[in-house]
Enzyme design. Sequence first.
Site, mmCIF file in Angstrom:
data_model
loop_
_atom_site.group_PDB
_atom_site.id
_atom_site.type_symbol
_atom_site.label_atom_id
_atom_site.label_comp_id
_atom_site.label_asym_id
_atom_site.label_seq_id
_atom_site.Cartn_x
_atom_site.Cartn_y
_atom_site.Cartn_z
ATOM 1 N N ARG A 52 0.800 -1.469 0.330
ATOM 2 C CA ARG A 52 -0.511 0.088 0.063
ATOM 3 C C ARG A 52 0.677 1.089 0.139
ATOM 4 O O ARG A 52 1.850 0.991 0.133
ATOM 5 C CB ARG A 52 -0.811 -0.039 1.869
ATOM 6 C CG ARG A 52 -1.180 -0.595 2.532
ATOM 7 C CD ARG A 52 0.132 -0.249 3.000
ATOM 8 N NE ARG A 52 0.381 1.525 3.737
ATOM 9 C CZ ARG A 52 0.966 2.175 3.204
ATOM 10 N NH1 ARG A 52 2.075 1.639 3.659
ATOM 11 N NH2 ARG A 52 1.070 3.709 4.026
ATOM 12 N N GLY A 53 0.600 2.592 -0.011
ATOM 13 C CA GLY A 53 1.388 3.393 -0.140
ATOM 14 C C GLY A 53 1.460 3.987 -1.965
ATOM 15 O O GLY A 53 1.384 3.191 -2.666
ATOM 16 N N ALA A 54 1.244 5.163 -2.521
ATOM 17 C CA ALA A 54 0.543 5.227 -3.641
ATOM 18 C C ALA A 54 1.441 5.511 -4.827
ATOM 19 O O ALA A 54 1.450 4.435 -5.320
ATOM 20 C CB ALA A 54 0.311 6.857 -3.382
ATOM 21 N N GLN A 198 -1.782 2.115 9.979
ATOM 22 C CA GLN A 198 -0.015 1.953 9.236
ATOM 23 C C GLN A 198 0.693 3.087 10.285
ATOM 24 O O GLN A 198 1.957 3.107 10.290
ATOM 25 C CB GLN A 198 -0.566 2.972 8.167
ATOM 26 C CG GLN A 198 -1.548 2.473 7.045
ATOM 27 C CD GLN A 198 -2.327 2.576 6.924
ATOM 28 O OE1 GLN A 198 -2.943 2.867 7.886
ATOM 29 N NE2 GLN A 198 -3.868 2.720 5.361
ATOM 30 N N ASP A 239 -2.032 10.688 -1.669
ATOM 31 C CA ASP A 239 -2.511 9.752 -3.236
ATOM 32 C C ASP A 239 -2.726 10.589 -4.408
ATOM 33 O O ASP A 239 -2.532 10.001 -5.435
ATOM 34 C CB ASP A 239 -3.709 8.652 -2.906
ATOM 35 C CG ASP A 239 -3.233 7.745 -1.712
ATOM 36 O OD1 ASP A 239 -3.007 7.986 -0.305
ATOM 37 O OD2 ASP A 239 -2.872 6.579 -1.341
ATOM 38 N N ASN A 249 -4.809 12.343 0.296
ATOM 39 C CA ASN A 249 -5.284 11.588 1.314
ATOM 40 C C ASN A 249 -6.232 10.867 2.160
ATOM 41 O O ASN A 249 -6.449 11.069 2.647
ATOM 42 C CB ASN A 249 -3.813 12.617 2.102
ATOM 43 C CG ASN A 249 -2.239 11.824 2.459
ATOM 44 O OD1 ASN A 249 -1.343 10.243 1.867
ATOM 45 N ND2 ASN A 249 -2.206 11.736 3.791
HETATM 46 O O1 MRU Z 1 -4.060 2.289 2.724
HETATM 47 P P1 MRU Z 1 -3.689 2.978 1.719
HETATM 48 O O2 MRU Z 1 -2.193 2.758 2.812
HETATM 49 O O3 MRU Z 1 -2.564 2.984 0.610
HETATM 50 O O4 MRU Z 1 -2.878 4.593 2.407
HETATM 51 C C1 MRU Z 1 -1.397 5.615 1.927
HETATM 52 C C2 MRU Z 1 -1.342 7.131 2.417
HETATM 53 O O5 MRU Z 1 -2.379 7.162 2.538
HETATM 54 C C3 MRU Z 1 -0.153 7.992 1.806
HETATM 55 O O6 MRU Z 1 -0.621 8.986 2.812
HETATM 56 C C4 MRU Z 1 0.079 7.958 0.494
HETATM 57 O O7 MRU Z 1 -0.470 6.821 -0.510
HETATM 58 C C5 MRU Z 1 1.143 8.549 0.650
HETATM 59 S S1 MRU Z 1 2.159 7.717 0.753
HETATM 60 C C6 MRU Z 1 3.603 7.692 0.062
#
Ligand code: MRU
Length: 358
Positions: A52-54, A198, A239, A249
């Site tokens: 996960r994470g963009a 997270q 994101d 986000n």
């Molecule tokens: O649902 P997730 O854990 O994928 O959400 C991640 C986030 O919201 C992060 O802040 C975002 O992707 C930036 S990661 C460098």
Amino acid sequence: MTEHRSDTIRPIRFEDGNLYLLDQRLLPGEAVRQCYTDAGEVATAIRDMVVRGAPAIGITAAFGVVLACQKARGRDDWRERVAADMDRLRASRPTAVNLFWALDRMAREVDGAPDPEAAIEATTTAARQMLDDDIAGNRRMGRHGASLIEPGQAVLTHCNTGSLATGGYGTALGVIRAAWDEGRVTEVFADETRPWLQGSRLTAWELVHDGIPVQLLCEGAAASLLRSGRVGWVIVGSDRIAANGDVANKIGTYGLALLARAHGVRFMVAAPLSTIDFDMPDGEGIPIEQRAEDEVLALAGKRVAADGARAYNPAFDVTPAHLVDAIVTEHGVVEAPDRDNLAALRRKAVAGEPVVEG
Ligand code: MRU
């Protein structure tokens, strides 16, 4: 540059034609790498939060396309098969634009290849390059963002934006790492980030690995912390950033931005240029993922909510641009972001010129 232990964490590895993902659902208790050879299974892994994470989602999907090309080897209808797998990857999560950016880039590689062997070679090279560029870009972003932080301040972050959420090093957490190294940051606070935790599970794990002291807080504690005057900057990732600077986000980010503005705390968004969706005029149109109610109603697989209760579980929210003091990218800093200065950032980045050096 200080060598961070967490900076050696690589959530995504591609070896001998296999994709390995560090299973983020099991951290910090267990560090298990899952092996993938099928793009459809990669799409499921993205949806189920193995990764996960963009930026990490985008890079994973890129390697998913390599797997699709490998599987289509020797088939007359290889293009149709690869396209079907790309549709599966595209449908895995809706909000992070890095996923679509990465898949569009891989589609160009596939389109330009005369046969599956050439497609495998071209997509493998492109996906590896994407991973390397992401890590290098994050290091530059870290230095740009750190330069905005006056020494002697605490920072607050939300969700996980570190090595685990990217190819490596991180976006907002990369800024925090760089600022810590430069002695600018006195304390790091991290929201636990319900419902997936997270912050507690991933951000705290990375920071503890690095020897950077971290204090976790429930999101409900952020208002009094920001009122205390200890925190100089709230630093988050994104994101998807719309062309006017509105920022999608992790759910709770908008509340933090409002609290920051109310208490005179500055608000920084650190994200690669690939997170800015110049085709999205403003935040209104950003698709917000709604996730399963069980994520809120249960904790570690055990129901904790009263029987009969339902849950509202959007995974992201949108912070309006006017609440954002700075967007920090690998190409430089944009303060008080709006349509014009973000478009200028893109023009200069495409031309290879330095933007605003923070
Ligand atoms: O649902 P997730 O854990 O994928 O959400 C991640 C986030 O919201 C992060 O802040 C975002 O992707 C930036 S990661 C460098």
